[in-house]
Design a protein around this motif. Structure first.
Motif, PDB file in Angstrom:
ATOM      1  N   CYS A  67       0.821  -1.217   0.000  1.00  0.00           N
ATOM      2  CA  CYS A  67       0.000   0.000   0.000  1.00  0.00           C
ATOM      3  C   CYS A  67       0.851   1.263   0.000  1.00  0.00           C
ATOM      4  O   CYS A  67       0.603   2.167  -0.793  1.00  0.00           O
ATOM      5  N   GLY A  68       1.829   1.346   0.905  1.00  0.00           N
ATOM      6  CA  GLY A  68       2.637   2.547   0.969  1.00  0.00           C
ATOM      7  C   GLY A  68       3.422   2.652   2.265  1.00  0.00           C
ATOM      8  O   GLY A  68       3.513   1.693   3.039  1.00  0.00           O
ATOM      9  N   ILE A  69       3.981   3.854   2.480  1.00  0.00           N
ATOM     10  CA  ILE A  69       4.846   4.114   3.628  1.00  0.00           C
ATOM     11  C   ILE A  69       4.415   5.401   4.327  1.00  0.00           C
ATOM     12  O   ILE A  69       4.150   6.409   3.673  1.00  0.00           O
ATOM     13  N   PHE A  70       4.366   5.340   5.643  1.00  0.00           N
ATOM     14  CA  PHE A  70       4.229   6.522   6.496  1.00  0.00           C
ATOM     15  C   PHE A  70       5.579   6.686   7.191  1.00  0.00           C
ATOM     16  O   PHE A  70       6.016   5.766   7.888  1.00  0.00           O
ATOM     17  N   GLN A  71       6.227   7.839   7.018  1.00  0.00           N
ATOM     18  CA  GLN A  71       7.501   8.071   7.690  1.00  0.00           C
ATOM     19  C   GLN A  71       7.332   9.145   8.759  1.00  0.00           C
ATOM     20  O   GLN A  71       6.946  10.275   8.460  1.00  0.00           O
ATOM     21  N   HIS A  72       7.636   8.776   9.996  1.00  0.00           N
ATOM     22  CA  HIS A  72       7.658   9.724  11.104  1.00  0.00           C
ATOM     23  C   HIS A  72       9.102  10.200  11.208  1.00  0.00           C
ATOM     24  O   HIS A  72       9.951   9.538  11.810  1.00  0.00           O
ATOM     25  N   VAL A  73       9.385  11.333  10.587  1.00  0.00           N
ATOM     26  CA  VAL A  73      10.756  11.807  10.397  1.00  0.00           C
ATOM     27  C   VAL A  73      11.468  12.026  11.726  1.00  0.00           C
ATOM     28  O   VAL A  73      12.576  11.533  11.947  1.00  0.00           O
ATOM     29  N   ARG A  74      10.858  12.743  12.635  1.00  0.00           N
ATOM     30  CA  ARG A  74      11.503  13.074  13.914  1.00  0.00           C
ATOM     31  C   ARG A  74      11.815  11.833  14.741  1.00  0.00           C
ATOM     32  O   ARG A  74      12.837  11.754  15.406  1.00  0.00           O
ATOM     33  N   GLU A  75      10.944  10.837  14.684  1.00  0.00           N
ATOM     34  CA  GLU A  75      11.144   9.613  15.463  1.00  0.00           C
ATOM     35  C   GLU A  75      11.964   8.557  14.716  1.00  0.00           C
ATOM     36  O   GLU A  75      12.247   7.490  15.267  1.00  0.00           O
ATOM     37  N   SER A  76      12.312   8.823  13.456  1.00  0.00           N
ATOM     38  CA  SER A  76      13.079   7.885  12.616  1.00  0.00           C
ATOM     39  C   SER A  76      12.387   6.531  12.483  1.00  0.00           C
ATOM     40  O   SER A  76      13.010   5.472  12.598  1.00  0.00           O
ATOM     41  N   VAL A  77      11.070   6.568  12.223  1.00  0.00           N
ATOM     42  CA  VAL A  77      10.280   5.352  12.053  1.00  0.00           C
ATOM     43  C   VAL A  77       9.620   5.372  10.675  1.00  0.00           C
ATOM     44  O   VAL A  77       8.961   6.353  10.313  1.00  0.00           O
ATOM     45  N   CYS A  78       9.802   4.305   9.930  1.00  0.00           N
ATOM     46  CA  CYS A  78       9.130   4.109   8.645  1.00  0.00           C
ATOM     47  C   CYS A  78       8.157   2.951   8.808  1.00  0.00           C
ATOM     48  O   CYS A  78       8.579   1.825   9.091  1.00  0.00           O
ATOM     49  N   SER A  79       6.865   3.225   8.660  1.00  0.00           N
ATOM     50  CA  SER A  79       5.848   2.178   8.742  1.00  0.00           C
ATOM     51  C   SER A  79       5.417   1.802   7.337  1.00  0.00           C
ATOM     52  O   SER A  79       4.901   2.648   6.597  1.00  0.00           O
ATOM     53  N   THR A  80       5.660   0.551   6.963  1.00  0.00           N
ATOM     54  CA  THR A  80       5.252   0.047   5.660  1.00  0.00           C
ATOM     55  C   THR A  80       3.918  -0.656   5.826  1.00  0.00           C
ATOM     56  O   THR A  80       3.692  -1.352   6.825  1.00  0.00           O
ATOM     57  N   LEU A  81       3.024  -0.461   4.856  1.00  0.00           N
ATOM     58  CA  LEU A  81       1.675  -1.009   4.974  1.00  0.00           C
ATOM     59  C   LEU A  81       1.341  -1.898   3.787  1.00  0.00           C
ATOM     60  O   LEU A  81       1.656  -1.568   2.642  1.00  0.00           O
ATOM     61  N   PHE A  82       0.677  -3.011   4.104  1.00  0.00           N
ATOM     62  CA  PHE A  82       0.261  -3.980   3.109  1.00  0.00           C
ATOM     63  C   PHE A  82      -1.224  -4.264   3.272  1.00  0.00           C
ATOM     64  O   PHE A  82      -1.755  -4.182   4.375  1.00  0.00           O
ATOM     65  N   LEU A  83      -1.864  -4.624   2.181  1.00  0.00           N
ATOM     66  CA  LEU A  83      -3.234  -5.110   2.214  1.00  0.00           C
ATOM     67  C   LEU A  83      -3.155  -6.625   2.137  1.00  0.00           C
ATOM     68  O   LEU A  83      -2.430  -7.170   1.281  1.00  0.00           O
ATOM     69  N   GLY A  84      -3.833  -7.302   3.045  1.00  0.00           N
ATOM     70  CA  GLY A  84      -3.786  -8.750   3.082  1.00  0.00           C
ATOM     71  C   GLY A  84      -5.158  -9.356   3.258  1.00  0.00           C
ATOM     72  O   GLY A  84      -6.129  -8.653   3.544  1.00  0.00           O
ATOM     73  N   ARG A  85      -5.203 -10.679   3.081  1.00  0.00           N
ATOM     74  CA  ARG A  85      -6.448 -11.410   3.329  1.00  0.00           C
ATOM     75  C   ARG A  85      -6.127 -12.640   4.158  1.00  0.00           C
ATOM     76  O   ARG A  85      -5.039 -13.225   4.032  1.00  0.00           O
ATOM     77  N   PRO A  86      -7.062 -13.059   5.024  1.00  0.00           N
ATOM     78  CA  PRO A  86      -6.818 -14.222   5.860  1.00  0.00           C
ATOM     79  C   PRO A  86      -6.852 -15.507   5.033  1.00  0.00           C
ATOM     80  O   PRO A  86      -7.649 -15.629   4.104  1.00  0.00           O
ATOM     81  N   THR A  87      -5.972 -16.435   5.370  1.00  0.00           N
ATOM     82  CA  THR A  87      -5.943 -17.730   4.685  1.00  0.00           C
ATOM     83  C   THR A  87      -6.114 -18.894   5.645  1.00  0.00           C
ATOM     84  O   THR A  87      -6.211 -20.041   5.202  1.00  0.00           O
ATOM     85  N   GLY A  88      -6.145 -18.634   6.932  1.00  0.00           N
ATOM     86  CA  GLY A  88      -6.305 -19.711   7.915  1.00  0.00           C
ATOM     87  C   GLY A  88      -5.962 -19.222   9.306  1.00  0.00           C
ATOM     88  O   GLY A  88      -5.815 -18.031   9.547  1.00  0.00           O
TER      89      GLY A  88
END
Length: 137
Positions: A67-88
């Motif tokens: 999906c994309g990335i949210f970067q919290h610059v001051r905290e040096s955190v990059c959150s990567t996001l994915f769309l998923g579906r349950p399989t079990g």
């Protein structure tokens, strides 16, 4: 002296079931949120999203798309996001998830109290192209 920049990389999954409901966890620190956690050394980002979802919920997932990335610059955190579906798997709480459930998109957004988590879900659901969001606050 270590002058190399250090970033924390987080992998998160917006998991939608066949009813278009979102998988949320309720943890002790931030309340309701999507499954997420730090990427471990030698681990791919997508594998981390799958692992964290399993560890926090007991649910196995398949990644459908990045999906994309949210970067919290001051905290040096990059959150990567994915769309998923349950399989079990079956619901299983952990120290990071005291409650687990699937909720309609509206109900999920109402349960989440951290504004950033709401934005992450909305971006993943509403955008077809990958995004990159930077913020400092």
């Amino acid at each position: 002296m270590d002058n190399f920049p250090k970033q924390i990389v987080v992998a998160a999954a917006v998991v939608l079931n066949h009813k278009n409901e979102i998988l949320l966890i309720h943890g002790p620190k931030r309340g309701w949120e999507i499954p997420a956690g730090r990427v471990e050394k030698g681990e791919s980002i997508s594998s981390a999203a799958v692992r964290e979802t399993k560890e926090e919920t007991g649910i196995d997932i398949e990644i459908m798309r990045f999906c994309g990335i949210f970067q919290h610059v001051r905290e040096s955190v990059c959150s990567t996001l994915f769309l998923g579906r349950p399989t079990g798997g079956v619901f299983k709480t952990s120290t990071e998830s005291h409650e687990i459930g699937y909720f309609s998109i509206e109900e999920a957004l109402n349960k989440i109290t951290w504004k950033g988590f709401k934005e992450q879900i909305e971006y993943c659901i509403n955008r077809q192209e990958p995004f990159f969001i930077e913020f400092n606050n």
